[in-house]
Every structure is written in C-alpha cells, then in structure tokens.
Design a protein around this motif. Structure first.
Motif, mmCIF file in Angstrom:
data_model
loop_
_atom_site.group_PDB
_atom_site.id
_atom_site.type_symbol
_atom_site.label_atom_id
_atom_site.label_comp_id
_atom_site.label_asym_id
_atom_site.label_seq_id
_atom_site.Cartn_x
_atom_site.Cartn_y
_atom_site.Cartn_z
ATOM 1 N N PRO A 14 36.002 -47.254 -29.801
ATOM 2 C CA PRO A 14 36.038 -46.397 -30.991
ATOM 3 C C PRO A 14 37.040 -45.263 -30.776
ATOM 4 O O PRO A 14 37.187 -44.747 -29.663
ATOM 5 N N TRP A 16 38.797 -41.636 -32.661
ATOM 6 C CA TRP A 16 39.012 -40.645 -33.721
ATOM 7 C C TRP A 16 39.930 -39.568 -33.173
ATOM 8 O O TRP A 16 39.552 -38.785 -32.306
ATOM 9 N N ASP A 43 39.401 -47.495 -35.477
ATOM 10 C CA ASP A 43 39.861 -46.135 -35.742
ATOM 11 C C ASP A 43 39.097 -45.509 -36.889
ATOM 12 O O ASP A 43 38.994 -46.074 -37.981
ATOM 13 N N ASN A 44 38.576 -44.307 -36.655
ATOM 14 C CA ASN A 44 37.734 -43.597 -37.616
ATOM 15 C C ASN A 44 38.543 -42.609 -38.455
ATOM 16 O O ASN A 44 38.254 -41.417 -38.495
ATOM 17 N N PHE A 66 39.243 -47.294 -40.533
ATOM 18 C CA PHE A 66 38.491 -46.716 -41.637
ATOM 19 C C PHE A 66 39.312 -45.594 -42.254
ATOM 20 O O PHE A 66 40.113 -44.946 -41.567
ATOM 21 N N ASN A 69 36.123 -40.685 -41.088
ATOM 22 C CA ASN A 69 35.322 -40.766 -39.864
ATOM 23 C C ASN A 69 33.893 -41.177 -40.207
ATOM 24 O O ASN A 69 33.133 -40.397 -40.786
ATOM 25 N N ARG A 70 33.525 -42.392 -39.839
ATOM 26 C CA ARG A 70 32.180 -42.897 -40.123
ATOM 27 C C ARG A 70 31.231 -42.745 -38.936
ATOM 28 O O ARG A 70 30.076 -43.158 -39.003
ATOM 29 N N ALA A 75 31.591 -47.327 -36.025
ATOM 30 C CA ALA A 75 32.817 -47.845 -35.413
ATOM 31 C C ALA A 75 32.513 -48.989 -34.445
ATOM 32 O O ALA A 75 33.114 -50.059 -34.529
ATOM 33 N N ASN A 186 23.535 -46.663 -37.730
ATOM 34 C CA ASN A 186 24.557 -45.836 -38.374
ATOM 35 C C ASN A 186 24.040 -44.461 -38.775
ATOM 36 O O ASN A 186 24.826 -43.514 -38.908
#
Length: 350
Positions: A14, A16, A43-44, A66, A69-70, A75, A186
C-alpha cells in the motif's frame, strides 16, 4: 520476479505519498535470492508522483490506483483481491528486505503446512541491531503489541516459534487464510486492522509462525509522519473499541472488566499527557456511533453454534498477554527501569 499468473507470491504494497520510500523498498525486492513473485502497489490517491516513479523506473510492478486515500485496509484488500497465487506477502512501503527474506519465509511456509500465516523478524531501519517486532502479541485491554519492539536483538528472538499474530507491515499469508478469515476491515481505515485480523485468526483456529531468519528493516510511522498525532490518537482510540466490540463475546467483557478498565484509564492518562484529549474524544464518539454495527459484525463472524468455549479463548488471550508483558519488562530492565506495576498486574490478572 515474474509478471505472469504462475508466480508463487503476490507482494502487496500500500502506498500514500510514499515516493521517497518506494525506490529502496522495490530495489530490495529486485535483490531477493527468491524471484518467484509479482509485486502489486496499491496507491491511495498520492500527489507526490509515486505512480510516475513506478511507470518510469519499475515497469515490472503492477499498480492499482485510487482517486483518494481509502486507508490501509482498503488498499491491501484491493491487492489481495487480485490474488490468484498461493501466497500473499503484505509489505509497508517504508521497508527494505534482507536479500534472503522471501526465500526463508517461503521455505518455512512450505515445510510447516499447519501454519497459515508467518511473521518475519522486523528490525529498526536505522539501528539494525534493534528490534521493531518479532511477531505480534495481544493485550486483553484490546490492543496488539509487537514483541521485542525497541529491544536489542538477542538469542530469545532468534528461535522460530508460534506467536499470536503478525504485523501487517510485513507478513506472509496463505491464500486460504483470507478465504477462511475474510479480508481486513475497511471500517478501521488504518491502525489495529491487523490486531482485528489476528484475533479473528486465533478465534478460528489459524496459527502464526515467527521466522527469525527472514529479516525486514522498517522505518515505522513514515506515512502518518509521527507515532503521536491527532490522526493516530483518534483512530487508535476508536479502533481499540472496534476490536473489542467486534470480537469479544459479552462474557469476555465481564471476565476482563478490570483489565479493560485499567488499560483504558492508562490510555486516557497517556493522551492527556500528550495533549491529545480532543482527538481522543473524537475517537470515543466515533466508536459509540459504530457500536451497533460492530456488534452486528460480531454475530456474523461468530455464530453461536461455531463459537469457541470461553475457557479456550481465555487461554489463548492470557498466554499472549503474558508474552507481551515479559517483552515489555525485558525492555524496561534493559533501560534500568523498574517493573513493580507490571509484576503486580501479572500476579493479580495472569
């Protein structure tokens, strides 16, 4: 490394805004003595040209991106969801691997078929004789603890052994693990999502093996920028309650009331000392608002006819907590600090 569907391992990273970490991490993967893997960077919504770095310098890396940012859970779940491989290796972007890390992990995984996930030895990136974690433990107050963290690497951490769980910053899982346990939640967004999945694994009979011959060097808190900030306090507070509400049957809440109260009181004192009271309150409020949803998840995860006896759960959790306490006390002794309170806790609660 491979780009085809016949690889043995899918490495999911993951990311970010981690461009400055991705290069060294991916370079260490290229240097592995084991090469039967593919790499998936999720990628967030980075705005630091992380994807351009991948396209220009690491064309062998697959990417999922994405728009925003999730969070960590979403991710890694996206990467795991792409998996048609026997193994998934989750890896933080702020890491480097010893050149034989993957070879050691896969070799052990192939030998020990009764274990479904595996923890490497994690070491401090800048001080590589200091541990970042040697498998994960669990405190009954609702949080995980990386065994050996901030301790000098020593013989006690050089023996392969059963541990409660693995830090999702560097962990190998069989594909069947997620088929049995499910994906990361999540709703956690970030922090303690691996504590939740470690609990689920233990409560459903899955076992984790610590593999000290596989070394990972970890910076830690590189994405959030600090171990103590408003985001980490809010999410850690909220997610501690999520872990408990989602996984503990009511009988454990009653059985562990003293431990739960003591941990929450100590955490409250800590956040006040760090002047993070407002983020703490926000975390509590969010936990209260989501309490019903978390209890609904508990009922779905642990239908009554499949629940383990409380005595079995108590044994699992108590054993892990003792291991955590021993690790904390070793670190404190090495620093010349006393362990009177911890000794009292062990005497009365373990």
């Amino acid at each position: 490394m491979k780009t085809s569907s016949d690889a043995l391992v899918n490495i999911v990273i993951p990311n970010w805004n981690g461009k400055k970490f991705l290069g060294p991490c991916l370079d260490s993967l290229q240097s592995q003595t084991f090469s039967d893997f593919v790499v998936t960077v999720v990628d967030n919504g980075s705005v630091d040209n992380s994807l351009e770095l991948l396209n220009n310098n690491y064309s062998w890396v697959r990417s999922i991106s994405f728009a925003e940012n999730r969070g960590f859970s979403a991710a890694v779940n996206a990467g795991i969801g792409q998996n048609v491989y026997p193994y998934v290796f989750l890896l933080n972007n702020d890491t480097e691997l010893d050149e034989n890390c993957l070879e050691q992990l896969i070799s052990i995984a192939e030998q020990y078929s009764d274990y479904s996930f595996f923890s490497p030895k994690m070491l401090n990136y800048f001080h590589r004789d200091i541990l970042d974690g040697a498998g994960d433990g669990f405190l009954r107050g609702g949080v995980g603890y990386r065994l050996g963290t901030m301790e000098a690497d020593a013989a006690i951490y050089s023996t392969m052994r059963h541990v409660f769980g693995a830090c999702a910053g560097a962990a190998l899982y069989r594909k069947e693990f997620f088929d049995t346990i499910g994906l990361f939640d999540n709703d956690f967004f970030a922090y303690l999502e691996d504590v939740d999945i470690n609990l689920r694994a233990n409560f459903k009979g899955q076992k984790c093996l610590y593999v000290p011959a596989a070394a990972v060097y970890h910076i830690g808190s590189a994405t959030s920028g600090s171990k103590i900030n408003a985001l980490t306090i809010r999410l850690s507070t909220r997610n501690t309650f999520f872990v408990l509400l989602k996984n503990y049957p009511l009988s454990l809440f009653f059985k562990y009331f003293s431990q739960l109260f003591l941990y929450q009181f100590m955490w409250f004192c800590f956040v006040v000392k760090k002047r993070q009271f407002i983020p703490y309150i926000h975390g509590v409020v969010q936990a209260v608002r989501s309490a019903h949803a978390m209890r609904r998840k508990h009922r779905l995860l642990y239908p009554e006819k499949l629940r383990k006896p409380i005595s079995d759960l108590d044994k699992i959790l108590k054993t892990s907590e003792i291991e955590v306490l021993d690790s904390i006390m070793r670190r404190r002794r090495a620093l010349g600090k006393g362990n009177g309170c911890f000794n009292l806790y062990k005497r009365f609660f373990t």
